[in-house]
Motif scaffolding. Structure first.
Motif, PDB file in Angstrom:
ATOM      1  N   ASP A  79       0.841  -1.201   0.000  1.00  0.00           N
ATOM      2  CA  ASP A  79       0.000   0.000   0.000  1.00  0.00           C
ATOM      3  C   ASP A  79       0.872   1.245   0.000  1.00  0.00           C
ATOM      4  OD1 ASP A  79      -2.329  -1.470   0.034  1.00  0.00           O
ATOM      5  OD2 ASP A  79      -2.750  -1.147   2.167  1.00  0.00           O
ATOM      6  N   ARG A  80       1.930   1.187   0.784  1.00  0.00           N
ATOM      7  CA  ARG A  80       2.825   2.345   0.884  1.00  0.00           C
ATOM      8  C   ARG A  80       3.598   2.562  -0.415  1.00  0.00           C
ATOM      9  NH1 ARG A  80       3.313   7.233   2.264  1.00  0.00           N
ATOM     10  NH2 ARG A  80       5.384   7.885   2.942  1.00  0.00           N
ATOM     11  N   ARG A  82       2.575   1.802  -3.433  1.00  0.00           N
ATOM     12  CA  ARG A  82       1.593   2.356  -4.371  1.00  0.00           C
ATOM     13  C   ARG A  82       1.366   3.845  -4.093  1.00  0.00           C
ATOM     14  NH1 ARG A  82      -2.175  -0.187  -2.535  1.00  0.00           N
ATOM     15  NH2 ARG A  82      -1.869  -2.148  -3.637  1.00  0.00           N
ATOM     16  N   GLU A  83       1.214   4.180  -2.830  1.00  0.00           N
ATOM     17  CA  GLU A  83       0.949   5.559  -2.443  1.00  0.00           C
ATOM     18  C   GLU A  83       2.125   6.471  -2.795  1.00  0.00           C
ATOM     19  OE1 GLU A  83       0.404   8.018   1.762  1.00  0.00           O
ATOM     20  OE2 GLU A  83      -0.068   5.884   1.694  1.00  0.00           O
ATOM     21  N   SER A  86       2.679   6.639  -6.780  1.00  0.00           N
ATOM     22  CA  SER A  86       1.605   7.349  -7.483  1.00  0.00           C
ATOM     23  C   SER A  86       1.732   8.848  -7.242  1.00  0.00           C
ATOM     24  CB  SER A  86       0.237   6.850  -7.019  1.00  0.00           C
ATOM     25  OG  SER A  86       0.013   7.124  -5.644  1.00  0.00           O
ATOM     26  N   GLU A  87       2.031   9.239  -6.003  1.00  0.00           N
ATOM     27  CA  GLU A  87       2.181  10.657  -5.694  1.00  0.00           C
ATOM     28  C   GLU A  87       3.413  11.244  -6.389  1.00  0.00           C
ATOM     29  OE1 GLU A  87       2.255  11.110  -1.483  1.00  0.00           O
ATOM     30  OE2 GLU A  87       0.121  10.622  -1.232  1.00  0.00           O
TER      31      GLU A  87
END
Length: 211
Positions: A79-80, A82-83, A86-87
């Motif tokens: 999740d981290r 991806r976060e 993406s940012e």
């Protein structure tokens, strides 16, 4: 601090109260240390509970077994990833030199993720759990669109299928080299980081020669 993955499949029951959430966070942080030090096979719920300064019974309130803890940890890390990516890719200036783009991408991955023993343990041992395998292996497909969007903004004249292929090769090359780096000591990891940058810059300059 680790953030609890909001996936109820990882838990006996998803903690609602702040005290329970804090306890689960302590367990996951302890698990990251234990898996990082011992690896998945040698780790135990007893060792994780001891590291978390809690009882095994308290641990079992939230996690049915070691595999569930490992899966929750894998979920948190992916999740981290991806976060973060993406940012970063959404905010990067598409006119930056390719070498600067690669520096930011690779340095972020090595400094924010590969520097953590728990993250390296997930990369090395995810094959022990089918669920963790799916979580880790799916991350490439999930971050490729962000690379595609970045490359498309950089070269709007390029065919979408070519952009998609370049993005896939970039992500897969990173994945393979970073898996190798996860097994290396700090000295070799630093050398691999530098070589990974050279490889990706040389590859991408074929398609973006003005960058």
């Amino acid at each position: 601090m680790l953030k609890i993955p909001q996936d109820t499949d990882r838990f006996r029951r998803l903690p609602q109260q702040s005290r329970s959430q804090k306890r689960v966070t302590q367990i996951l942080e302890a698990a990251a240390r234990v898996f990082g030090e011992l690896g998945y096979e040698a780790a135990s719920t007893t060792a994780i509970a001891k590291q978390a300064k809690t009882s095994v019974g308290s641990l079992y309130r939230f996690f049915p077994d070691k595999a569930a803890i490992f899966q929750a940890l894998a979920s948190f890390y992916m999740d981290r990833v991806r976060e973060v990516f993406s940012e970063m890719l959404s905010s990067l200036n598409c006119d930056l030199p390719i070498s600067s783009v690669i520096d930011q991408i690779i340095d972020t991955y090595y400094d924010d993720f590969l520097s953590q023993p728990g993250f390296r343990a997930v990369l090395l041992d995810y094959h022990f759990s089918p669920t963790a395998t799916a979580i880790v292996e799916n991350i490439n497909r999930e971050i490729e669109p962000y690379f595609e969007a970045f490359f498309a903004a950089r070269a709007p004249e390029m065919e979408p299928e070519q952009i998609k292929l370049i993005s896939m090769v970039t992500v897969e090359a990173c994945c393979v080299l970073e898996f190798v780096s996860s097994q290396a000591d700090e000295t070799l990891r630093a050398k691999l980081r530098a070589e990974e940058k050279k490889l990706l810059v040389a590859y991408l300059k074929i398609y973006f020669p003005n960058g």
